[in-house]
Design a protein around this motif. Structure first.
Motif, PDB file in Angstrom:
ATOM      1  N   VAL A  78     176.119  50.925  24.256  1.00 22.39           N
ATOM      2  CA  VAL A  78     176.759  50.159  23.183  1.00 22.39           C
ATOM      3  C   VAL A  78     177.380  48.884  23.731  1.00 22.39           C
ATOM      4  CG1 VAL A  78     178.600  50.193  21.457  1.00 22.39           C
ATOM      5  CG2 VAL A  78     177.179  52.230  21.816  1.00 22.39           C
ATOM      6  N   SER A 206     175.583  56.739  18.836  1.00 23.55           N
ATOM      7  CA  SER A 206     176.291  55.456  18.798  1.00 23.55           C
ATOM      8  C   SER A 206     175.323  54.288  18.917  1.00 23.55           C
ATOM      9  CB  SER A 206     177.318  55.393  19.941  1.00 23.55           C
ATOM     10  OG  SER A 206     178.280  56.422  19.825  1.00 23.55           O
ATOM     11  N   THR A 209     173.270  53.479  15.724  1.00 27.89           N
ATOM     12  CA  THR A 209     173.970  52.913  14.570  1.00 27.89           C
ATOM     13  C   THR A 209     173.976  51.388  14.612  1.00 27.89           C
ATOM     14  OG1 THR A 209     176.102  53.041  15.723  1.00 27.89           O
ATOM     15  CG2 THR A 209     175.465  54.933  14.361  1.00 27.89           C
ATOM     16  N   ARG A 210     173.458  50.812  15.699  1.00 24.78           N
ATOM     17  CA  ARG A 210     173.446  49.355  15.869  1.00 24.78           C
ATOM     18  C   ARG A 210     172.009  48.869  15.908  1.00 24.78           C
ATOM     19  NH1 ARG A 210     178.430  47.377  18.709  1.00 24.78           N
ATOM     20  NH2 ARG A 210     179.934  49.087  18.542  1.00 24.78           N
ATOM     21  N   ARG A 213     170.755  47.185  19.128  1.00 24.27           N
ATOM     22  CA  ARG A 213     170.531  48.093  20.258  1.00 24.27           C
ATOM     23  C   ARG A 213     169.242  48.891  20.059  1.00 24.27           C
ATOM     24  NH1 ARG A 213     173.561  45.048  22.009  1.00 24.27           N
ATOM     25  NH2 ARG A 213     175.594  45.414  22.994  1.00 24.27           N
TER      26      ARG A 213
END
Length: 321
Positions: A78, A206, A209-210, A213
């Motif tokens: 992240v 995590s 969720t981006r 990324r």
């Protein structure tokens, strides 16, 4: 005598360990080059008669693999990693990977880099595992897609020696069974595995969720083997390899998956043999296939090896690693 021994020991203790460590990759490269000099010499002789424009394309494709690896590594965490140091680390990791078996060198370099960047060891290990998983999925996905589009591009039965598939399946079953038994009966090991799995799943959630990324992780993981295959295609074109481009790409991807079962440094030996056999199955002679593999390995392994080792030493000296 005792005083001399004490003074010598004190001098050794005063030597900066980081400066000594940065010399290790260079020494290892020199030893390996001497032991394998015939391979280097044969590859150079083959390259002298090759088309230089296509060889240049192979060099560019090889350089872009480090960019793809940097994107994939960034996509596995992240936090934002320093981009230039990340790219330099991938170049250095490729050299370390050619000195240690089965991606151990690259994994160790990248693990150290992430820890130095401030990520906890547990999360760094989880990011490393996520990247390796994504790369494996990307490689298999590309191969299956190409085989679906070109079903007659490769006869896989000839790529794997008779009886080897049974041995691989048996070995895999034994390893899996042993791992399950160890986790079932060794409580400390089970606790450690459970903690690592929890961290890995949390990290994967995590990251996914981006969107940026996700794109970096999966885009880089797909681009990496595609660029490797492109490098072999360009080398084949430089040597006038009379094989369709996509067939050469299929041969490379299949050979890479088969060679992964034999963990040698940089795939030397295992990947070379698998590539020669794979190229022969798609329609070339043994002599031409050997020439193509030697030229390809010279560009992807031998030429970047010493510069990569020097960069690795510099990164260690500057405390980036």
């Amino acid at each position: 005598m005792t005083t001399d021994t004490t003074d010598t020991a004190a001098r050794w203790r005063r030597l900066p360990l980081r400066q000594i460590a940065c010399l290790v990759p260079v020494v290892a490269v020199a030893v390996w080059a001497v032991l394998s000099w015939r391979i280097v010499e044969e590859g150079v002789l083959r390259l002298l008669t090759a088309d230089r424009s296509w060889l240049g394309a192979a060099v560019v494709a090889t350089a872009l693999t480090w960019v793809a690896a940097a994107f994939a590594r960034q996509g596995a965490v992240v936090e934002r990693l320093p981009p230039f140091r990340l790219l330099a680390t991938q170049f250095a990791a490729s050299s370390a990977n050619n000195l240690l078996p089965s991606a151990v060198g690259a994994g160790a370099v990248n693990l150290r880099f992430m820890v130095v960047c401030g990520l906890p060891p547990g999360r760094s290990s989880a990011a490393l595992a996520l990247h390796l998983l994504a790369e494996a999925i990307g490689r298999v996905t590309l191969l299956l897609a190409l085989l679906a589009a070109f079903p007659h591009a490769l006869r896989l039965g000839r790529l794997v020696p008779e009886g080897a598939m049974t041995s691989l399946i048996t070995g895999g079953a034994v390893v899996t069974g042993g791992t399950v038994c160890a986790l079932a009966f060794v409580r400390p090991l089970r606790r450690v595995a459970r903690n690592h799995l929890r961290i890995a799943l949390s990290e994967a959630r995590s990251v996914h969720t981006r969107p940026a990324r996700v794109l970096a992780l999966w885009g880089g993981s797909l681009a990496f083997p595609a660029l490797q295959a492109t490098g072999l295609v360009a080398v084949g074109r430089s040597l006038d390899l009379a094989i369709p481009v996509m067939h050469v790409a299929v041969a490379y991807l299949a050979a890479g998956i088969v060679a992964a079962a034999v963990p040698t440094p940089g795939g030397v030996g295992s990947l070379d043999a698998a590539l020669v056999v794979a190229l022969m199955t798609v329609g070339t002679s043994a002599a031409v296939a050997t020439a193509a593999v030697l030229a390809y390995r010279l560009i992807t392994v031998w030429l970047p090896l010493l510069p990569g080792a020097l960069v690795l030493g510099a990164l260690v000296r500057r405390k980036v690693l």
